[in-house]
Write a protein that holds these residues in place. Structure first.
Motif, PDB file in Angstrom:
ATOM      1  N   ILE A 190       0.836  -1.202   0.000  1.00 34.65           N
ATOM      2  CA  ILE A 190       0.000   0.000   0.000  1.00 34.65           C
ATOM      3  C   ILE A 190       0.873   1.255   0.000  1.00 34.65           C
ATOM      4  CG2 ILE A 190      -1.502   1.376   1.511  1.00 34.65           C
ATOM      5  CD1 ILE A 190      -2.934  -1.149   2.276  1.00 34.65           C
ATOM      6  N   SER A 191       0.496   2.187  -0.819  1.00 36.02           N
ATOM      7  CA  SER A 191       1.060   3.530  -0.674  1.00 36.02           C
ATOM      8  C   SER A 191      -0.125   4.468  -0.494  1.00 36.02           C
ATOM      9  CB  SER A 191       1.899   3.915  -1.883  1.00 36.02           C
ATOM     10  OG  SER A 191       1.083   4.118  -2.997  1.00 36.02           O
ATOM     11  N   ILE A 192       0.134   5.607   0.138  1.00 40.01           N
ATOM     12  CA  ILE A 192      -0.985   6.469   0.535  1.00 40.01           C
ATOM     13  C   ILE A 192      -0.822   7.856  -0.077  1.00 40.01           C
ATOM     14  CG2 ILE A 192      -2.255   7.416   2.499  1.00 40.01           C
ATOM     15  CD1 ILE A 192      -0.833   5.180   4.207  1.00 40.01           C
ATOM     16  N   GLN A 193      -1.829   8.269  -0.827  1.00 37.30           N
ATOM     17  CA  GLN A 193      -1.817   9.637  -1.359  1.00 37.30           C
ATOM     18  C   GLN A 193      -2.604  10.531  -0.413  1.00 37.30           C
ATOM     19  OE1 GLN A 193      -3.108   9.850  -5.408  1.00 37.30           O
ATOM     20  NE2 GLN A 193      -1.639   8.307  -6.119  1.00 37.30           N
ATOM     21  N   VAL A 194      -2.021  11.667  -0.073  1.00 37.55           N
ATOM     22  CA  VAL A 194      -2.639  12.547   0.918  1.00 37.55           C
ATOM     23  C   VAL A 194      -2.790  13.952   0.362  1.00 37.55           C
ATOM     24  CG1 VAL A 194      -2.461  13.454   3.257  1.00 37.55           C
ATOM     25  CG2 VAL A 194      -1.462  11.225   2.728  1.00 37.55           C
ATOM     26  N   MET A 195      -3.963  14.530   0.572  1.00 36.90           N
ATOM     27  CA  MET A 195      -4.147  15.929   0.151  1.00 36.90           C
ATOM     28  C   MET A 195      -4.469  16.776   1.381  1.00 36.90           C
ATOM     29  SD  MET A 195      -6.284  17.123  -3.145  1.00 36.90           S
ATOM     30  CE  MET A 195      -7.793  17.625  -2.398  1.00 36.90           C
TER      31      MET A 195
END
Lengths: 413, 229
Positions: free
Chosen positions: A231-236
């Motif tokens: 898993i990689s996590i994209q954060v805004m």
């Protein structure tokens, strides 16, 4: 003596020595051509890469197992790091500065079929609906995945334009069922096209719900596999929150979750658009330096060529110089005549080089599906350099011509 | 320098010139004193090594003296700088060389215009004058020929036309018939005679008594000194 007459005088020499003049200018032509072509291509690539990097979303943060960067990657060390989890994503989402969090997994799939048609090398991503915001994804037809799809682990997918072209050349894909590595998925939407980057289509992708992805494509056992397929996590971050603050908060949170002491380094990576931009700039800096060296050397060689041929011309035309002096040419006039010849040679060479360079960049750009861009300053630079070389390497032969003693020059055989 | 006409055209006083040839010092001129007035037709004679070429170079402002003075129009050439000397060569002296010295790839017309280009004459005026001069030397139907398409006699006529381009005070001819056959040489001398009759000052450097015979005054040099007049 009027400048126009001097110019005519110098041009006469080119008319009488066409081949020699061309060969002399060749060094300059090649030098300037190289500079213009390479700078145009690099500029074109810069623009393209910048467009790509910007399309990531200027303030999207990528939390991954490793930090982006250059050089040797220590897979053993990275492999020993803890995997990122959905719980990490949820924890980040609870931070006050964060607006959207999109955990995702992806892999490349080589066997996607619909009836007789086949798509290969497709990037299949398992994601949550919020990825639409963090990765700036839009649907062109149908709908995007929603939370219900995730919750029920539905076998639904949204497909990219390239996949549409490969599987449904003349058919509406919505509602059709395709085969992804032996699993059947129903198409619910089509992604808006992003075009290609360096000749590579960016629309050869499929998005499915993350829960479905995890169900069908479990995490591999090998450490190396887990680095890229985990898993990689994209954060805004929320609007108005500085990127640095959001990054600091995420780092602090992750270090706490991983129980890292203050003297331990991060065992995860927090990457942004800027990380990528920096990497790219590091990469191209070398290319630019190499290019400047190559161009510099070829201009130097071109300049020496000009000096050589001008010295030959001065020796060959010694009698002519003596005669011109006897007829009333001053040393200065003779100097200008020869200097103008070498400058004209290199400037005309520069002009041809600029034209060829732009042409070559355009052809090369077309071959690798990239727009080459020759900014005006580069054209001026190439041109200016050529003129400079002409003056620098022309001054010595010209001054030798100017200093000739008229009597000795007239007697010269 | 406009009142310069009160001076003789050329006046040399104890003019010497020596230069080094390897280790030896060559005394080409050992004190030449002479005066040449406007309108004279002079032959400068002497065997090779007599210094006549050196004297011609000094009078033609192509060289500077070792000692003594050489005045053109009352101006001591030793005191002039490069630009002033070039101007003097351009306006006051017309050279005719033994080997013609035309620029081979240029037309007769362009060759004649050369001194006028350095004088800054306007193109239209240059062309007009060049045509006039080529007609004067009898080459009206050869104007657009390149100089390497002309015969020896024709080339020397172009050279004379070129020498006259800026209406110089002095026509300085160095063995003008040296590279011509006898008949063409005679024609050339006839042209000089004609120009002398029109009032041009002419100095012909030669070792040919036949050529010198055309002049009204003969100066003989030997071993760097005036031997006889």
């Amino acid at each position: 003596m009027p400048f126009l007459d001097l110019l005519k005088l110098s041009l006469q020499t080119f008319r009488t020595h066409k081949m020699r003049s061309f060969l002399t200018a060749l060094g300059i032509i090649i030098g300037v051509m190289t500079v213009i072509a390479i700078i145009s291509l690099i500029q074109g690539m810069n623009q393209e890469v910048e467009r790509q990097i910007s399309s990531l979303g200027s303030n999207t943060i990528f939390v991954q197992k490793f930090a982006w960067g250059m050089g040797q990657i220590d897979f053993d060390e990275i492999g020993r790091r803890p995997d990122l989890t959905l719980a990490d994503a949820e924890a980040i989402a609870r931070l006050g500065s964060i607006a959207k969090v999109a955990p995702q997994r992806s892999r490349s799939v080589n066997r996607i079929t619909y009836r007789g048609n086949k798509a290969t090398g497709v990037e299949v991503t398992g994601a949550t609906p919020s990825i639409a915001a963090t990765a700036n994804i839009k649907t062109e037809a149908g709908r995007f995945i929603n939370s219900n799809d995730s919750l029920r682990k539905r076998a639904v997918c949204v497909i990219g334009g390239q996949v549409v072209d490969d599987l449904f050349p003349d058919d509406n894909p919505i509602g059709k069922r395709i085969d992804i590595e032996g699993k059947r998925f129903t198409i619910i939407g089509v992604l808006e096209r992003k075009g290609s980057f360096m000749g590579q289509s960016q629309d050869n992708n499929i998005i499915i719900p993350l829960a479905t992805f995890t169900k069908y494509f479990p995490l591999p056992r090998s450490r190396r596999g887990r680095v890229f397929r985990g898993i990689s996590i994209q954060v805004m971050p929320r609007k108005g929150v500085p990127l640095d603050r959001a990054i600091d908060e995420i780092r602090e949170l992750m270090r706490r979750r991983h129980g890292l002491g203050y003297d331990k380094p991060d065992d995860f990576g927090i990457n942004t658009q800027d990380t990528l931009r920096e990497m790219y700039q590091n990469l191209t800096r070398v290319a630019v330096i190499v290019m400047i060296a190559v161009a510099g050397i070829s201009l130097l060689v071109g300049g020496i060529g000009i000096m050589n041929i001008m010295l030959v011309a001065v020796a060959e035309r010694t009698r002519e110089i003596g005669l011109r002096k006897a007829l009333g040419a001053t040393s200065r006039t003779v100097l200008w005549q020869f200097l103008l010849e070498s400058v004209l040679l290199s400037v005309v060479g520069g002009l041809i080089g600029v034209g060829l360079g732009i042409g070559i960049a355009a052809i090369a750009g077309a071959l690798i599906h990239m727009d080459a861009a020759a900014p005006f300053w580069v054209v001026l630079l190439g041109f200016g350099f050529a003129a400079g070389v002409g003056i620098f390497f022309g001054i010595y032969p010209a001054s030798r011509a100017a200093k000739l003693n008229p009597i000795e020059a007239l007697r010269y055989e | 320098m406009r009142e310069a006409s009160s001076y003789p055209l050329i006046r040399t006083d104890q003019l010497t010139k020596c230069y080094r040839a390897g280790r030896a010092e060559v005394h080409a001129l050992r004190g030449v004193t002479l005066t040449i007035e406007r309108g004279e037709y002079v032959a400068l004679m002497g065997p090779s090594g007599s210094g006549k070429s050196t004297l011609m170079h000094l009078i033609g402002c192509l060289d500077s003296p070792t000692s003594g003075t050489c005045e053109i129009n009352g101006q001591d050439i030793a005191r002039l700088n490069d630009v002033e000397l070039a101007r003097l060569r351009n306006r006051e002296i017309g050279f005719v060389f033994q080997t013609f010295n035309l620029l081979p790839r240029l037309s007769a017309l362009a060759n004649v215009q050369l001194p006028m280009i350095y004088a800054g004459t306007r193109p239209r005026e240059r062309t007009r004058r060049a045509r006039e001069l080529l007609t004067l030397v009898g080459l009206e139907d050869r104007m657009t020929h390149k100089s390497n398409e002309l015969s020896g006699g024709e080339m020397q006529r172009v050279a004379v036309a070129r020498a006259l381009a800026n209406q110089p005070a002095l026509l300085l001819a160095d063995e003008p018939t040296g590279n011509l056959d006898t008949r063409t040489g005679q024609e050339m001398m006839a042209l000089f005679d004609h120009l002398a009759e029109q009032g041009n000052t002419i100095i012909v450097v030669t070792h040919d008594a036949g050529v010198a015979g055309h002049a009204r005054r003969i100066i003989r040099l030997r071993d760097g000194m005036v031997e006889a007049e």
